[in-house]
Scaffold this motif. Sequence first.
Motif, PDB file in Angstrom:
ATOM      1  N   GLU A  74       0.824  -1.171  -0.095  1.00  0.00           N
ATOM      2  CA  GLU A  74      -0.031   0.034  -0.059  1.00  0.00           C
ATOM      3  C   GLU A  74       0.965   1.188  -0.057  1.00  0.00           C
ATOM      4  O   GLU A  74       0.448   2.348  -0.635  1.00  0.00           O
ATOM      5  CB  GLU A  74      -0.787   0.013   1.431  1.00  0.00           C
ATOM      6  N   TYR A  75       1.919   1.186   0.781  1.00  0.00           N
ATOM      7  CA  TYR A  75       2.511   2.247   1.087  1.00  0.00           C
ATOM      8  C   TYR A  75       3.908   2.411   0.067  1.00  0.00           C
ATOM      9  O   TYR A  75       4.581   1.551   0.015  1.00  0.00           O
ATOM     10  CB  TYR A  75       3.376   2.436   2.495  1.00  0.00           C
ATOM     11  N   MET A  76       4.147   3.504  -0.537  1.00  0.00           N
ATOM     12  CA  MET A  76       5.432   3.870  -1.322  1.00  0.00           C
ATOM     13  C   MET A  76       5.824   5.060  -1.070  1.00  0.00           C
ATOM     14  O   MET A  76       5.092   6.206  -0.668  1.00  0.00           O
ATOM     15  CB  MET A  76       4.957   3.752  -3.069  1.00  0.00           C
ATOM     16  N   SER A  77       7.083   5.345  -1.355  1.00  0.00           N
ATOM     17  CA  SER A  77       7.866   6.555  -1.120  1.00  0.00           C
ATOM     18  C   SER A  77       8.964   6.771  -2.112  1.00  0.00           C
ATOM     19  O   SER A  77       9.532   5.784  -2.665  1.00  0.00           O
ATOM     20  CB  SER A  77       8.242   6.876   0.186  1.00  0.00           C
ATOM     21  N   TRP A  78       9.335   8.047  -1.901  1.00  0.00           N
ATOM     22  CA  TRP A  78      10.689   8.319  -2.789  1.00  0.00           C
ATOM     23  C   TRP A  78      11.440   9.054  -2.028  1.00  0.00           C
ATOM     24  O   TRP A  78      11.206  10.006  -1.263  1.00  0.00           O
ATOM     25  CB  TRP A  78      10.125   9.550  -4.085  1.00  0.00           C
ATOM     26  N   PRO A 127      25.689  12.926  -0.479  1.00  0.00           N
ATOM     27  CA  PRO A 127      26.557  12.698   0.359  1.00  0.00           C
ATOM     28  C   PRO A 127      26.648  13.395   1.850  1.00  0.00           C
ATOM     29  O   PRO A 127      26.235  14.616   1.650  1.00  0.00           O
ATOM     30  CB  PRO A 127      27.827  13.272  -0.520  1.00  0.00           C
ATOM     31  N   GLY A 128      26.738  12.467   2.604  1.00  0.00           N
ATOM     32  CA  GLY A 128      26.919  13.178   3.935  1.00  0.00           C
ATOM     33  C   GLY A 128      25.440  13.816   4.551  1.00  0.00           C
ATOM     34  O   GLY A 128      25.176  14.071   5.759  1.00  0.00           O
ATOM     35  N   MET A 129      24.457  13.367   3.990  1.00  0.00           N
ATOM     36  CA  MET A 129      23.132  13.688   4.286  1.00  0.00           C
ATOM     37  C   MET A 129      21.998  12.591   4.356  1.00  0.00           C
ATOM     38  O   MET A 129      20.906  12.901   4.685  1.00  0.00           O
ATOM     39  CB  MET A 129      22.384  14.831   3.290  1.00  0.00           C
ATOM     40  N   GLY A 130      22.637  11.326   3.952  1.00  0.00           N
ATOM     41  CA  GLY A 130      21.640  10.111   4.355  1.00  0.00           C
ATOM     42  C   GLY A 130      20.469  10.194   3.042  1.00  0.00           C
ATOM     43  O   GLY A 130      20.956  10.925   2.128  1.00  0.00           O
ATOM     44  N   LEU A 131      19.427   9.732   3.319  1.00  0.00           N
ATOM     45  CA  LEU A 131      18.347   9.715   2.572  1.00  0.00           C
ATOM     46  C   LEU A 131      17.359  10.639   2.958  1.00  0.00           C
ATOM     47  O   LEU A 131      17.026  10.760   4.357  1.00  0.00           O
ATOM     48  CB  LEU A 131      17.682   8.237   2.439  1.00  0.00           C
ATOM     49  N   ARG A 132      16.773  11.544   2.109  1.00  0.00           N
ATOM     50  CA  ARG A 132      15.638  12.296   2.686  1.00  0.00           C
ATOM     51  C   ARG A 132      14.324  12.203   1.855  1.00  0.00           C
ATOM     52  O   ARG A 132      14.425  11.949   0.670  1.00  0.00           O
ATOM     53  CB  ARG A 132      16.139  13.748   2.421  1.00  0.00           C
ATOM     54  N   LEU A 133      13.140  12.135   2.703  1.00  0.00           N
ATOM     55  CA  LEU A 133      11.924  11.807   1.821  1.00  0.00           C
ATOM     56  C   LEU A 133      11.479  13.094   1.057  1.00  0.00           C
ATOM     57  O   LEU A 133      11.403  14.100   1.458  1.00  0.00           O
ATOM     58  CB  LEU A 133      10.914  11.582   3.106  1.00  0.00           C
ATOM     59  N   ILE A 134      11.123  12.667  -0.235  1.00  0.00           N
ATOM     60  CA  ILE A 134      10.443  13.552  -1.080  1.00  0.00           C
ATOM     61  C   ILE A 134       8.990  13.759  -1.240  1.00  0.00           C
ATOM     62  O   ILE A 134       8.452  14.580  -0.747  1.00  0.00           O
ATOM     63  CB  ILE A 134      11.200  13.276  -2.605  1.00  0.00           C
ATOM     64  N   HIS A 135       8.378  12.614  -1.402  1.00  0.00           N
ATOM     65  CA  HIS A 135       6.900  12.434  -1.400  1.00  0.00           C
ATOM     66  C   HIS A 135       6.726  11.014  -1.043  1.00  0.00           C
ATOM     67  O   HIS A 135       7.520  10.105  -1.294  1.00  0.00           O
ATOM     68  CB  HIS A 135       6.482  12.539  -2.942  1.00  0.00           C
ATOM     69  N   ALA A 138      -3.527   4.105  -3.679  1.00  0.00           N
ATOM     70  CA  ALA A 138      -3.771   4.760  -5.051  1.00  0.00           C
ATOM     71  C   ALA A 138      -4.691   5.890  -4.756  1.00  0.00           C
ATOM     72  O   ALA A 138      -5.627   5.958  -3.896  1.00  0.00           O
ATOM     73  CB  ALA A 138      -4.553   3.709  -5.837  1.00  0.00           C
ATOM     74  N   GLY A 139      -4.113   6.959  -5.474  1.00  0.00           N
ATOM     75  CA  GLY A 139      -4.971   8.214  -5.416  1.00  0.00           C
ATOM     76  C   GLY A 139      -4.516   9.160  -4.379  1.00  0.00           C
ATOM     77  O   GLY A 139      -5.090  10.245  -4.120  1.00  0.00           O
ATOM     78  N   ILE A 140      -3.536   8.709  -3.440  1.00  0.00           N
ATOM     79  CA  ILE A 140      -3.343   9.652  -2.222  1.00  0.00           C
ATOM     80  C   ILE A 140      -1.917   9.611  -2.045  1.00  0.00           C
ATOM     81  O   ILE A 140      -0.990   8.812  -1.955  1.00  0.00           O
ATOM     82  CB  ILE A 140      -3.876   8.653  -0.732  1.00  0.00           C
ATOM     83  N   VAL A 158       4.577  13.889  -8.004  1.00  0.00           N
ATOM     84  CA  VAL A 158       3.974  12.594  -8.089  1.00  0.00           C
ATOM     85  C   VAL A 158       2.572  12.270  -8.063  1.00  0.00           C
ATOM     86  O   VAL A 158       1.936  13.056  -7.929  1.00  0.00           O
ATOM     87  CB  VAL A 158       4.340  11.680  -6.602  1.00  0.00           C
ATOM     88  N   SER A 159       2.312  11.009  -8.655  1.00  0.00           N
ATOM     89  CA  SER A 159       0.890  10.584  -8.512  1.00  0.00           C
ATOM     90  C   SER A 159       0.909   9.246  -8.340  1.00  0.00           C
ATOM     91  O   SER A 159       1.847   8.509  -8.593  1.00  0.00           O
ATOM     92  CB  SER A 159       0.019  10.929  -9.958  1.00  0.00           C
ATOM     93  N   ARG A 160      -0.167   8.558  -7.942  1.00  0.00           N
ATOM     94  CA  ARG A 160      -0.444   7.264  -7.885  1.00  0.00           C
ATOM     95  C   ARG A 160      -1.710   6.675  -8.342  1.00  0.00           C
ATOM     96  O   ARG A 160      -2.914   6.674  -7.696  1.00  0.00           O
ATOM     97  CB  ARG A 160      -0.319   7.091  -6.502  1.00  0.00           C
ATOM     98  N   SER A 161      -1.846   6.495  -9.692  1.00  0.00           N
ATOM     99  CA  SER A 161      -3.158   5.984 -10.149  1.00  0.00           C
ATOM    100  C   SER A 161      -3.197   4.629  -9.990  1.00  0.00           C
ATOM    101  O   SER A 161      -4.331   4.124 -10.078  1.00  0.00           O
ATOM    102  CB  SER A 161      -2.955   6.279 -11.807  1.00  0.00           C
ATOM    103  N   THR A 162      -2.210   3.698  -9.461  1.00  0.00           N
ATOM    104  CA  THR A 162      -2.384   2.054  -9.461  1.00  0.00           C
ATOM    105  C   THR A 162      -1.684   1.946  -8.217  1.00  0.00           C
ATOM    106  O   THR A 162      -0.784   2.686  -7.774  1.00  0.00           O
ATOM    107  CB  THR A 162      -1.732   1.409 -10.421  1.00  0.00           C
ATOM    108  N   THR A 163      -1.900   0.891  -7.571  1.00  0.00           N
ATOM    109  CA  THR A 163      -1.088   0.321  -6.472  1.00  0.00           C
ATOM    110  C   THR A 163       0.115  -0.001  -6.779  1.00  0.00           C
ATOM    111  O   THR A 163       1.315   0.282  -5.922  1.00  0.00           O
ATOM    112  CB  THR A 163      -1.659  -0.872  -6.006  1.00  0.00           C
ATOM    113  N   GLU A 164       0.527  -0.488  -8.066  1.00  0.00           N
ATOM    114  CA  GLU A 164       1.804  -0.700  -8.273  1.00  0.00           C
ATOM    115  C   GLU A 164       2.764   0.420  -8.634  1.00  0.00           C
ATOM    116  O   GLU A 164       3.982  -0.098  -8.315  1.00  0.00           O
ATOM    117  CB  GLU A 164       1.794  -1.834  -9.443  1.00  0.00           C
TER     118      GLU A 164
END
Lengths: 114, 118
Positions: free
Chosen positions: A30-34, A39-47, A52-54, A66-72
């Motif tokens: 259900e949950y997806m992220s980017w 360098p030196g900052m680790g990973l930071r969340l974008i969206h 789907a749809g949220i 970003v958009s999420r038209s399907t679960t996949e």
Amino acid sequence: NAGVTQTPKFQVLKTGQSMTLQCAQDMNHEYMSWYRQDPGMGLRLIHYSVGAGITDQGEVPNGYNVSRSTTEDFPLRLLSAAPSQTSVYFCASSRTGDRKNTIYFGEGSWLTVV
Amino acid sequence: AQSVTQLGSHVSVSEGALVLLRCNYSSSVPPYLFWYVQYPNQGLQLLLKYTTGATLVKGINGFEAEFKKSETSFHLTKPSAHMSDAAEYFCAVNVANAGGTSYGKLTFGQGTILTVHP
């Protein structure tokens, strides 16, 4: 077991160009992220998306759509690339929002903006 | 809010020596903590995670980590380093609101690059 698949793996863009980083998962998560990794900052969340749809913004959303038209699928769009967006991008997914769930990552997309 | 601090951006050890990578966290709710490893030009692989229960967590490739609430720490260790352990390691905390609701998000530390010398 494909897991989380990102394309392309490497891309060079000119300033002002647009492009879409693709992300697909075959685990019915259900949950997806980017995230972006610098360098030196680790990973930071974008969206991120909780279904789907949220979608919603993370820590560093400016310059990305970003958009999420399907679960996949959960594509990340750069509308007008800037050198500051040179980074490694990771897509991630998890089954639900249960904090115990493992969050799985794709192999990454290396983007250079010149 | 949750945050993670990794002490030491670079750690160098000799093959066969103890590996100790430090991670401290801050969290207003009980933390769920993770260690990920990233080999060059690859994605992130989960080493281990702490959710609840036993505070000593064993992971893959001989790594383990101990959750110490009193010290707000979750340090990663391996008794004997191998050349193949050379990689970047990330500590992360699962983000949750005051009610404990998570949205599949992680907050990462800055990363520690481990170098292993022969």
